[in-house]
Design a protein around this motif. Sequence first.
Motif, short mmCIF file in Angstrom:
data_model
loop_
_atom_site.label_atom_id
_atom_site.label_comp_id
_atom_site.label_asym_id
_atom_site.label_seq_id
_atom_site.Cartn_x
_atom_site.Cartn_y
_atom_site.Cartn_z
N GLY A 178 17.03 2.72 2.72
CA GLY A 178 15.66 2.50 3.16
C GLY A 178 14.72 3.62 2.76
O GLY A 178 13.59 3.37 2.31
N VAL A 179 15.17 4.86 2.94
CA VAL A 179 14.34 6.01 2.56
C VAL A 179 14.07 5.99 1.06
O VAL A 179 12.95 6.24 0.61
CB VAL A 179 15.00 7.32 3.01
N HIS A 180 15.11 5.69 0.27
CA HIS A 180 14.92 5.62 -1.18
C HIS A 180 13.88 4.55 -1.53
O HIS A 180 12.99 4.78 -2.36
CB HIS A 180 16.25 5.29 -1.85
N HIS A 181 13.98 3.39 -0.90
CA HIS A 181 13.03 2.31 -1.15
C HIS A 181 11.61 2.76 -0.81
O HIS A 181 10.65 2.50 -1.57
CB HIS A 181 13.42 1.08 -0.33
N GLY A 182 11.47 3.48 0.31
CA GLY A 182 10.16 3.96 0.70
C GLY A 182 9.60 5.00 -0.25
O GLY A 182 8.40 5.01 -0.55
N LEU A 183 10.46 5.88 -0.75
CA LEU A 183 10.01 6.88 -1.72
C LEU A 183 9.52 6.21 -3.00
O LEU A 183 8.45 6.55 -3.53
CB LEU A 183 11.16 7.84 -2.04
N ILE A 184 10.28 5.25 -3.50
CA ILE A 184 9.93 4.59 -4.77
C ILE A 184 8.59 3.86 -4.64
O ILE A 184 7.72 3.96 -5.51
CB ILE A 184 11.03 3.62 -5.22
N ARG A 185 8.41 3.13 -3.56
CA ARG A 185 7.17 2.35 -3.45
C ARG A 185 5.96 3.21 -3.13
O ARG A 185 4.82 2.73 -3.20
CB ARG A 185 7.34 1.21 -2.45
N ASN A 186 6.18 4.48 -2.81
CA ASN A 186 5.07 5.40 -2.61
C ASN A 186 4.92 6.38 -3.78
O ASN A 186 4.23 7.40 -3.66
CB ASN A 186 5.24 6.16 -1.30
N GLY A 187 5.57 6.07 -4.91
CA GLY A 187 5.42 6.88 -6.09
C GLY A 187 6.11 8.23 -6.03
O GLY A 187 5.77 9.14 -6.79
N LEU A 188 7.11 8.36 -5.17
CA LEU A 188 7.83 9.63 -5.01
C LEU A 188 9.20 9.54 -5.68
O LEU A 188 10.22 9.93 -5.12
CB LEU A 188 7.97 9.96 -3.52
N ASN A 189 9.20 9.06 -6.90
CA ASN A 189 10.44 8.78 -7.62
C ASN A 189 11.29 10.01 -7.87
O ASN A 189 12.51 9.90 -8.01
CB ASN A 189 10.12 8.12 -8.97
N THR A 190 10.67 11.18 -7.95
CA THR A 190 11.42 12.40 -8.27
C THR A 190 11.74 13.24 -7.04
O THR A 190 12.28 14.34 -7.17
CB THR A 190 10.63 13.26 -9.28
N THR A 191 11.42 12.75 -5.85
CA THR A 191 11.71 13.50 -4.62
C THR A 191 13.20 13.43 -4.31
O THR A 191 13.73 12.33 -4.07
CB THR A 191 10.91 12.93 -3.44
N PRO A 192 13.91 14.55 -4.31
CA PRO A 192 15.35 14.50 -4.04
C PRO A 192 15.65 14.16 -2.58
O PRO A 192 14.84 14.44 -1.68
CB PRO A 192 15.82 15.92 -4.38
N ILE A 193 16.80 13.55 -2.38
CA ILE A 193 17.30 13.26 -1.03
C ILE A 193 18.56 14.08 -0.81
O ILE A 193 19.51 14.00 -1.60
CB ILE A 193 17.63 11.76 -0.87
N LEU A 194 18.57 14.88 0.25
CA LEU A 194 19.74 15.66 0.62
C LEU A 194 20.51 14.86 1.66
O LEU A 194 20.00 14.61 2.76
CB LEU A 194 19.33 17.02 1.16
#
Length: 322
Positions: A178-194
């Motif tokens: 879910g967090v990944h989906h939210g990042l992508i749709r907000n243009g945060l494609n390069t934000t790493p997830i720890l």
Amino acid sequence: MCGSQDKGNHVSFSIHTPLIESLPLSNICGTRVFAKMDALQPSGSFKMRGIGYAAQHYATQGAKRLISSSGGNAGLAVAYAGRTLGLPVLVVVPETTPQRAIDLLQQEKADVIVHGTSWVEANALAQSKRTETDAFFHPFDDPLLWEGHASMIDEVVADGLRPDAVILSVGGGGLLAGVHHGLIRNGLNTTPILALETHGMASYHAALNAGGPVTLDAVSGVATSLGAKQVCQQAYDIAQTHDIRSVLVSDKEAVDACFSFLSDHRILVEPACGSALAAIYAGYVDLRGLQNVTMIHRGGYKTPIETIKQLRDSFDGPLCDY
């Protein structure tokens, strides 16, 4: 407002949770750390987002009853959604389910059946009771859940923050998806997830090392909300295209982090969330050079102070009262 119904018969289950800057965590790691407080969702955990979204979908499709086989946070979210929609809820739980969880489910007016020695057996019975008018909820492996969970990132961005990194804990992988989906749709494609796990609950770490989801022989330890023996395929697939950094912490570090956060913010979280907090409190991640970091506080019902104290005592000896 949670549980409200508008003129279009749309029920809102989750709430816009606070985004709080943590000065203690920020001071430890040298960057601004913001806590997304999904422990404040109506059912007590982030699960309310995805399950509420799925419940609304199933209700519009004509579902007459909601069924779950989770005695944990997912089951509580299903029970809350059913009560809010005015639909009956059946939850089948294994014999290992704590009485506290059963009490909370019944408080939400769910019918509870205790069956089997493991979730596998409870799930089999729940599946056998499905009819064509029932909606069944998987606790983490469902695109509807991922869509709902993504709303937490929408809220973070709406609150004016575009995170340079997101820290969360991983169980079956639904929150991660879910967090990944939210990042992508907000243009945060390069934000790493720890992605944090305890050593005894490390099914995601095992999947990354094995080249695909694998089933652990057993899971063990204090962070029981992370206790999926195998993560969903989607969680593994995300790591093939996105910067995912798997980190393992000890049970003691997870519990110590719960108490550190309690001392710093007067908020008690369960060990599953403590595992994510331990990334900073125990010094596992280097966040220098980043402007701001979002920490997902997933929430959960397993947080009575007596239980957390007992866990801490098992590591360190008697602890003074808070």
